[in-house]
Each structure stands twice: as structure tokens, then as C-alpha cells.
Design a protein around this motif. Structure first.
Motif, PDB file in Angstrom:
ATOM      1  N   PHE A 113       0.825  -1.194   0.000  1.00 29.94           N
ATOM      2  CA  PHE A 113       0.000   0.000   0.000  1.00 29.94           C
ATOM      3  C   PHE A 113       0.863   1.249   0.000  1.00 29.94           C
ATOM      4  CE2 PHE A 113       0.472  -1.104   4.439  1.00 29.94           C
ATOM      5  CZ  PHE A 113       0.652   0.100   5.099  1.00 29.94           C
ATOM      6  N   ASP A 115       0.058   5.690   0.542  1.00 28.31           N
ATOM      7  CA  ASP A 115      -0.926   6.757   0.689  1.00 28.31           C
ATOM      8  C   ASP A 115      -0.246   8.110   0.640  1.00 28.31           C
ATOM      9  OD1 ASP A 115       0.190   7.284   3.236  1.00 28.31           O
ATOM     10  OD2 ASP A 115      -1.380   6.212   4.284  1.00 28.31           O
ATOM     11  N   TYR A 126      -4.129   0.163  -2.367  1.00 25.09           N
ATOM     12  CA  TYR A 126      -3.846  -1.142  -1.772  1.00 25.09           C
ATOM     13  C   TYR A 126      -3.731  -2.172  -2.885  1.00 25.09           C
ATOM     14  CZ  TYR A 126      -5.714   0.841   2.564  1.00 25.09           C
ATOM     15  OH  TYR A 126      -5.953   1.616   3.661  1.00 25.09           O
ATOM     16  N   ALA A 135      -7.274  -1.759  -4.714  1.00 22.12           N
ATOM     17  CA  ALA A 135      -8.248  -0.691  -4.508  1.00 22.12           C
ATOM     18  C   ALA A 135      -7.526   0.637  -4.394  1.00 22.12           C
ATOM     19  CB  ALA A 135      -9.061  -0.946  -3.235  1.00 22.12           C
ATOM     20  N   ILE A 137      -8.628   4.485  -2.989  1.00 24.94           N
ATOM     21  CA  ILE A 137      -9.673   5.230  -2.284  1.00 24.94           C
ATOM     22  C   ILE A 137      -9.164   6.645  -2.101  1.00 24.94           C
ATOM     23  CG2 ILE A 137     -11.083   5.342  -0.195  1.00 24.94           C
ATOM     24  CD1 ILE A 137     -10.246   2.321   0.206  1.00 24.94           C
ATOM     25  N   PHE A 151     -10.132   4.349   5.734  1.00 21.39           N
ATOM     26  CA  PHE A 151      -9.786   2.995   6.157  1.00 21.39           C
ATOM     27  C   PHE A 151     -11.045   2.157   6.381  1.00 21.39           C
ATOM     28  CE2 PHE A 151      -5.786   5.192   7.822  1.00 21.39           C
ATOM     29  CZ  PHE A 151      -5.139   5.011   6.613  1.00 21.39           C
ATOM     30  N   PHE A 154     -12.007   0.895   3.037  1.00 23.75           N
ATOM     31  CA  PHE A 154     -11.133  -0.232   2.699  1.00 23.75           C
ATOM     32  C   PHE A 154     -11.653  -1.516   3.350  1.00 23.75           C
ATOM     33  CE2 PHE A 154      -7.274  -2.730   3.943  1.00 23.75           C
ATOM     34  CZ  PHE A 154      -7.016  -3.260   2.700  1.00 23.75           C
ATOM     35  N   LEU A 157     -14.678  -2.757   1.498  1.00 16.14           N
ATOM     36  CA  LEU A 157     -14.288  -3.371   0.214  1.00 16.14           C
ATOM     37  C   LEU A 157     -13.734  -4.775   0.430  1.00 16.14           C
ATOM     38  CD1 LEU A 157     -12.623  -0.330  -1.583  1.00 16.14           C
ATOM     39  CD2 LEU A 157     -14.775  -1.445  -2.217  1.00 16.14           C
ATOM     40  N   LEU A 158     -12.925  -4.931   1.462  1.00 19.36           N
ATOM     41  CA  LEU A 158     -12.387  -6.262   1.770  1.00 19.36           C
ATOM     42  C   LEU A 158     -13.507  -7.256   2.059  1.00 19.36           C
ATOM     43  CD1 LEU A 158      -9.273  -5.737   4.056  1.00 19.36           C
ATOM     44  CD2 LEU A 158      -9.342  -6.577   1.707  1.00 19.36           C
TER      45      LEU A 158
END
Length: 164
Positions: A113, A115, A126, A135, A137, A151, A154, A157-158
Motif C-alpha cells: 500500500f 498513501d 492497496y 483498490a 480510495i 480505512f 477499505f 471493500l475487503l
């Protein structure tokens, strides 16, 4: 230098209909006013990237699939080098070339990852190659305010796209 909370930084009503960064109080920022760039010039190639969401997605797909046909990365060895953990940052967290790398049980191996924030936007990418998950975001407010919600997205999404 003016503070981000001063009134002349707010968006004009006749601005284009696009997403805008905004302040903690919810007021939009003026997209035509240059943001003081907090990026140190030495790391600008990593910290001053501005891209559309489709371009971020293409970048992640390229890394996830290790594409060597339609990219500047012409061989698998380049991907091996870019993704190899090189610096042990702390416990099980490492750093590769542009990626933070750590073990993740749900990823069946490594999670990559990265950011960043320019004080107006916060974006995180990620990638978990073993399970084929990637992903990106982004939030139109800076890291301090948006980290927790980003987060949380995230995590959602997981739960939706990565089988247990």
C-alpha cells in the motif's frame, strides 16, 4: 502565507461542477487558488502525484497483473525489484520501492500500500497480488480528517470482494 481556514480560500459559486477539496467545517475550497505545496522537493516524484481515478486504477492493474505488454515496464524482473521489501521499517512492516509492504492473513501473503495527501485530498492504494485484490480510495479532505473513514471504506471493500 495565508491559513487554509481564511475566507478567500473558499470556492466561488460559478466554479465548474467538479469535486472540490473542503475544510473541516465542510465549506469547499477554491480550486483556482494554489494550495501551498507541503511536499519536500526531494520526494516530489512520490508525493506530488496528481492523477484521475481511472489512471490510478490503470496503475494498480499494471502492478497487480505484472503487465509487460502495454507499459514502460518491459519485464518481470522489474516488477520483482519494485515489489521486493528492501527496508525493514518496524516488526513485520517493510518498504519496497514506493510501497509499504506487510504480511496480511486475508491476503494469503503480502499487502502493498501507499498513501499520500496534499493537505486538500487524501488517497491510498492497496494491492494484494496473491488474492487479485487492488483498490484506490480517495477523499476530498486531508489525511487528518479523512483517514478513519477512508480505512473504513477499505474494510468494507475487503468484506465485499475478498473471500474469507
Amino acid at each position: 502565507e495565508k491559513d487554509d481556514d481564511e475566507d478567500d480560500d473558499e470556492k466561488e459559486d460559478d466554479s465548474p461542477d467538479q469535486p472540490f477539496g473542503h475544510k473541516k467545517n465542510g465549506k469547499p475550497l477554491n480550486p483556482f487558488k494554489k494550495c501551498p505545496d507541503p511536499t519536500v522537493p526531494a520526494i516530489a516524484p512520490a508525493g506530488a502525484v496528481h492523477a484521475s481515478m481511472p489512471d490510478y486504477a490503470k496503475y494498480l492493474r499494471m502492478h497487480l497483473t505484472r503487465d509487460t505488454k502495454d507499459t514502460v515496464l518491459q519485464n518481470e524482473t522489474t516488477y520483482d525489484t519494485l515489489h521486493a521489501p528492501m527496508v525493514d521499517v518496524e516488526n513485520s512492516i517493510n518498504y519496497a520501492m514506493g510501497w509499504v509492504v506487510q504480511k496480511a492473513d486475508w491476503a494469503d501473503d503480502l499487502l502493498f500500500f501507499h498513501d499520500g495527501s496534499d493537505r486538500r485530498w487524501f488517497t491510498v492504494m492497496y494491492m494484494a497480488p496473491t488474492v487479485g485484490f487492488a483498490a484506490v480510495i480517495s477523499s476530498n479532505i486531508d489525511l487528518v480528517v479523512s483517514a478513519e473513514p477512508v480505512f473504513a471504506v477499505f474494510g468494507a471493500l475487503l468484506r465485499q470482494y475478498v473471500p474469507n
